[in-house]
Write an enzyme that holds these catalytic residues in place. Sequence first.
Site, PDB file in Angstrom:
ATOM      1  CG  HIS A  77     -40.423 -24.463  -2.703  1.00 12.36           C
ATOM      2  ND1 HIS A  77     -39.601 -25.528  -2.939  1.00 12.36           N
ATOM      3  CD2 HIS A  77     -41.697 -24.917  -2.806  1.00 12.36           C
ATOM      4  CE1 HIS A  77     -40.347 -26.591  -3.187  1.00 12.36           C
ATOM      5  NE2 HIS A  77     -41.619 -26.258  -3.099  1.00 12.36           N
ATOM      6  CG  ASP A 118     -49.072 -23.959  -1.511  1.00 13.05           C
ATOM      7  OD1 ASP A 118     -49.987 -24.696  -1.881  1.00 13.05           O
ATOM      8  OD2 ASP A 118     -47.939 -24.370  -1.194  1.00 13.05           O
TER       9      ASP A 118
HETATM   10  C1  LIG Z   1     -41.276 -23.231   2.432  1.00 10.46           C
HETATM   11  C2  LIG Z   1     -40.340 -22.972   3.615  1.00 10.46           C
HETATM   12  C3  LIG Z   1     -40.786 -23.879   4.769  1.00 10.46           C
HETATM   13  C4  LIG Z   1     -38.904 -23.286   3.189  1.00 10.46           C
HETATM   14  O1  LIG Z   1     -38.095 -23.233   4.312  1.00 10.46           O
HETATM   15  P1  LIG Z   1     -36.512 -23.395   4.271  1.00 10.46           P
HETATM   16  O2  LIG Z   1     -36.067 -23.987   2.985  1.00 10.46           O
HETATM   17  O3  LIG Z   1     -36.112 -24.131   5.512  1.00 10.46           O
HETATM   18  O4  LIG Z   1     -35.996 -21.886   4.253  1.00 10.46           O
HETATM   19  P2  LIG Z   1     -35.334 -21.116   5.438  1.00 10.46           P
HETATM   20  O5  LIG Z   1     -36.219 -21.202   6.639  1.00 10.46           O
HETATM   21  O6  LIG Z   1     -33.930 -21.600   5.563  1.00 10.46           O
HETATM   22  O7  LIG Z   1     -35.361 -19.613   4.896  1.00 10.46           O
HETATM   23  C5  LIG Z   1     -34.231 -18.818   4.590  1.00 10.46           C
HETATM   24  C6  LIG Z   1     -34.458 -17.418   5.123  1.00 10.46           C
HETATM   25  O8  LIG Z   1     -35.663 -16.854   4.571  1.00 10.46           O
HETATM   26  C7  LIG Z   1     -36.601 -16.568   5.613  1.00 10.46           C
HETATM   27  N1  LIG Z   1     -37.914 -17.007   5.138  1.00 10.46           N
HETATM   28  C8  LIG Z   1     -38.211 -18.156   4.459  1.00 10.46           C
HETATM   29  N2  LIG Z   1     -39.497 -18.187   4.114  1.00 10.46           N
HETATM   30  C9  LIG Z   1     -40.039 -17.059   4.600  1.00 10.46           C
HETATM   31  C10 LIG Z   1     -41.346 -16.531   4.555  1.00 10.46           C
HETATM   32  N3  LIG Z   1     -42.336 -17.168   3.935  1.00 10.46           N
HETATM   33  N4  LIG Z   1     -41.573 -15.347   5.153  1.00 10.46           N
HETATM   34  C11 LIG Z   1     -40.556 -14.682   5.761  1.00 10.46           C
HETATM   35  N5  LIG Z   1     -39.297 -15.125   5.822  1.00 10.46           N
HETATM   36  C12 LIG Z   1     -39.034 -16.303   5.255  1.00 10.46           C
HETATM   37  C13 LIG Z   1     -36.140 -17.365   6.815  1.00 10.46           C
HETATM   38  O9  LIG Z   1     -36.565 -16.739   8.012  1.00 10.46           O
HETATM   39  C14 LIG Z   1     -34.647 -17.334   6.640  1.00 10.46           C
HETATM   40  O10 LIG Z   1     -34.188 -16.050   7.030  1.00 10.46           O
HETATM   41  P3  LIG Z   1     -32.734 -15.890   7.768  1.00 10.46           P
HETATM   42  O11 LIG Z   1     -31.751 -16.492   6.813  1.00 10.46           O
HETATM   43  O12 LIG Z   1     -32.602 -14.430   7.978  1.00 10.46           O
HETATM   44  O13 LIG Z   1     -32.867 -16.693   9.031  1.00 10.46           O
HETATM   45  C15 LIG Z   1     -40.418 -21.495   4.039  1.00 10.46           C
HETATM   46  O14 LIG Z   1     -40.022 -20.669   2.969  1.00 10.46           O
HETATM   47  C16 LIG Z   1     -41.816 -21.103   4.508  1.00 10.46           C
HETATM   48  O15 LIG Z   1     -42.159 -21.314   5.676  1.00 10.46           O
HETATM   49  N6  LIG Z   1     -42.685 -20.508   3.603  1.00 10.46           N
HETATM   50  C17 LIG Z   1     -44.021 -20.153   3.954  1.00 10.46           C
HETATM   51  C18 LIG Z   1     -44.953 -21.375   3.938  1.00 10.46           C
HETATM   52  C19 LIG Z   1     -45.252 -21.840   2.529  1.00 10.46           C
HETATM   53  O16 LIG Z   1     -45.620 -21.067   1.661  1.00 10.46           O
HETATM   54  N7  LIG Z   1     -45.127 -23.160   2.319  1.00 10.46           N
HETATM   55  C20 LIG Z   1     -45.445 -23.769   1.039  1.00 10.46           C
HETATM   56  C21 LIG Z   1     -44.264 -24.271   0.359  1.00 10.46           C
HETATM   57  S1  LIG Z   1     -44.723 -24.898  -1.247  1.00 10.46           S
END
Ligand SMILES: CC(C)(COP(=O)(O)OP(=O)(O)OC[C@H]1O[C@@H](n2cnc3c(N)ncnc32)[C@H](O)[C@@H]1OP(=O)(O)O)[C@@H](O)C(=O)NCCC(=O)NCCS
Length: 507
Positions: free
Chosen positions: A348, A404
Site C-alpha cells: 500500500h 482488497d
Molecule cells: C499498492 C501499491 C501500488 C503501492 O505502491 P508503492 O507505494 O508505489 O510501492 P513501491 O512500488 O514503491 O514498492 C516498494 C517495493 O515493494 C515492491 N512491491 C510493492 N508491492 C508489491 C506487490 N504487491 N508484490 C510484489 N512486490 C511489491 C516493489 O516492487 C518495490 O520493490 P523494490 O524496492 O525492490 O523495487 C503496490 O504495493 C501494489 O501494486 N500492490 C498490489 C496491488 C494492490 O493490492 N493494490 C491495492 C492497494 S489498496
Amino acid sequence: MGKPLPTPELKRDDSLNVKDNRTGKEYTVPITHNSIPATFFKGIRAPAGPNDRPEDETERGLRVADKGFLNTAVIESSITYIDGDNGVLRYRGYPIEQLAARSSFLEVSYLLIYGALPSGSQLSHFTSEVLLHGPIHSDAEGFFRAFRYDAHPMAMLTSAFSYLGSYYGEANPSLQGQDLFTKAAKGDAVALQNMDRQIFRMIGKATTLAAMAYRIRQGRDFVVPPTGMSYTESFLYQLDHLSPTDQLSGPQSYKPHPVLAKALDILFILHADHEMNASSTTVLQTGSSLPDPFSAVAAGCASLYGPLHGGANEAVIRMLLSIGSPKNVPAFLEAVKKREKVLSGFGHRVYKTSDPRSFIIRKVADEVFAVTGRDPLLDTAMALHDAALKDEYFVSRKLAPNVDFWSGLIYRAMGFPMDFFPVLFVVPRVVGWVAHWRQMMLSPSGVKIWRPRQIYVGPSTRDYVPLEERTGAAQVGIGMEPSVIEHSGMTKRRKLAETGDKVRSKL
Ligand SMILES: CC(C)(COP(=O)(O)OP(=O)(O)OC[C@H]1O[C@@H](n2cnc3c(N)ncnc32)[C@H](O)[C@@H]1OP(=O)(O)O)[C@@H](O)C(=O)NCCC(=O)NCCS
C-alpha cells in the site's frame, strides 16, 4: 530554600531556513502542522542561469515539483486520519475497529459528513431522508436500457450519476449562480439545505442506480426501493428481489439474509472513506470548478474504476484462480520475487504495516463463509497470505495484506460477479466523496479552483514550416506519430467503396 524557579518554556522555532545558492539570499519558511506552503517558493526568484530555458521562468519564482502527489497536501481536512506506519485508520477521531464493531453504515455516514456521532433523533432524521430519496424517476429505466447488453456496470454507474444531475437544475451552479453552495459557508441556510438535499439524494440513490446497473445485466425488471429496511438490506433487496409486485402487498415478503446484510454493512463502513485517495481527490479537483455535485461524483466513479484503485480486489481473485491451489503458492511467490508477477492485495502507498481494515474483513469473511459455504479459493488465499508474511522479500519491503486481499473473496462468496466489485466500492465511497465535497464548499476561505502547475520540457518557440518544406523525418521516441491501425472488414469495404461527390459526379 525558596521555590524552584519555573523552567522557561522551550520555544521552538517552527520554520525552515532556505538558502538559494543561485543568489546567496536566505529565506525563512513558516512550518504549520509540519508542512510548508508551496506558494512561499514562488517568491524565491533568480536571474536566468546559463542552463535555464525561457520556459523555466526562473525570474518568476521557484516551482514545487511533485509528480503523482507523492508529498503534497492539497487540503486541510477534519474527516479521516491514516497513520500508515502504525496501521491506524480513524474517521473523525474514532478508530475504524470501534466503528466496524459497534456502528452502522448510515451512522458512520452521518459521522463522516457532519463531524459527530448523531443523537437518536439526528440519526433517524438522516436515515429517513436518505432512504426517502431512494426512488428514481421512471425515465431512468430508459436510460439504463439504452446500454448494450454487456455494458460494464461501472460504465453505467458513472454515466448514471451524471444523468441524475440533469434532473436537478436547482443543484447546478452553472444555472443558479456560482456561489450556489459556497454561500452556505457565510451562513446562508437555504444554500446549506440545498447542499444537504443533494447529499441525501446521492446517498439514497447510489444503491438504486447500482442495483439498476446490475439488474439490466441480469435481464430483470427494476424494483422500487423498499421501505423499513436498513441501507444494506435495501440494497440487497433491490439487487435480488424477483417479484416487483410483492412489495405492494403489505408486509415485505422478501428479506435478505441478516448475516449477509450485516457483512455488507461492515464492508460499507470500511470502504466509506480513505482520505485523499485518487477518487476523492478527483471529486475535489472536479468540484473545485464548481459544477453540480452529481458531475463531481461521476468523475470520482471514473477514477475509482481504474485497476490501480477500485479494481485490486478483482485482480486478487484472478490471481488466486491463476495460482489454482495451495501447492502452487511457492512457485508463484518465486515468480513475484523475480518480478514476473505481482502479489495483488499486498502492499500500500500509505500503509507500511497491515492495513487495519484487513483484520476486520478477515473476520467478516469467516462469518460470510459460515452462511454461504467455504470458497475453495480460500485455501489458496490462506497459503499465500501465510507464506508471504514469513518471506524475507515481503517482510523487508514492509508488504502486508491490504483490504482488497479479502474483500473480493467475500463478494465472490456472496455471489457477486467480478465486474460488480468496483460498484460495491463506489456505493459506500459516495459518502466519503460527499463529505469531502461538503467540507470544501463550507471552507471559510472560499473555494479556489485546483489548477496545478507543470514543468514544461517541450520545444521552445519555433516558426511554422509550410507543408511542402517539411521533410517528414520521423521524430525519435515512442508515440511521436499516429499509429497505423488494422481496420475491421466492414471499414475495409467502406474504404474501398466510393462515397460522396465521387458517386454523385458519376450519377
Ligand atoms: C499498492 C501499491 C501500488 C503501492 O505502491 P508503492 O507505494 O508505489 O510501492 P513501491 O512500488 O514503491 O514498492 C516498494 C517495493 O515493494 C515492491 N512491491 C510493492 N508491492 C508489491 C506487490 N504487491 N508484490 C510484489 N512486490 C511489491 C516493489 O516492487 C518495490 O520493490 P523494490 O524496492 O525492490 O523495487 C503496490 O504495493 C501494489 O501494486 N500492490 C498490489 C496491488 C494492490 O493490492 N493494490 C491495492 C492497494 S489498496
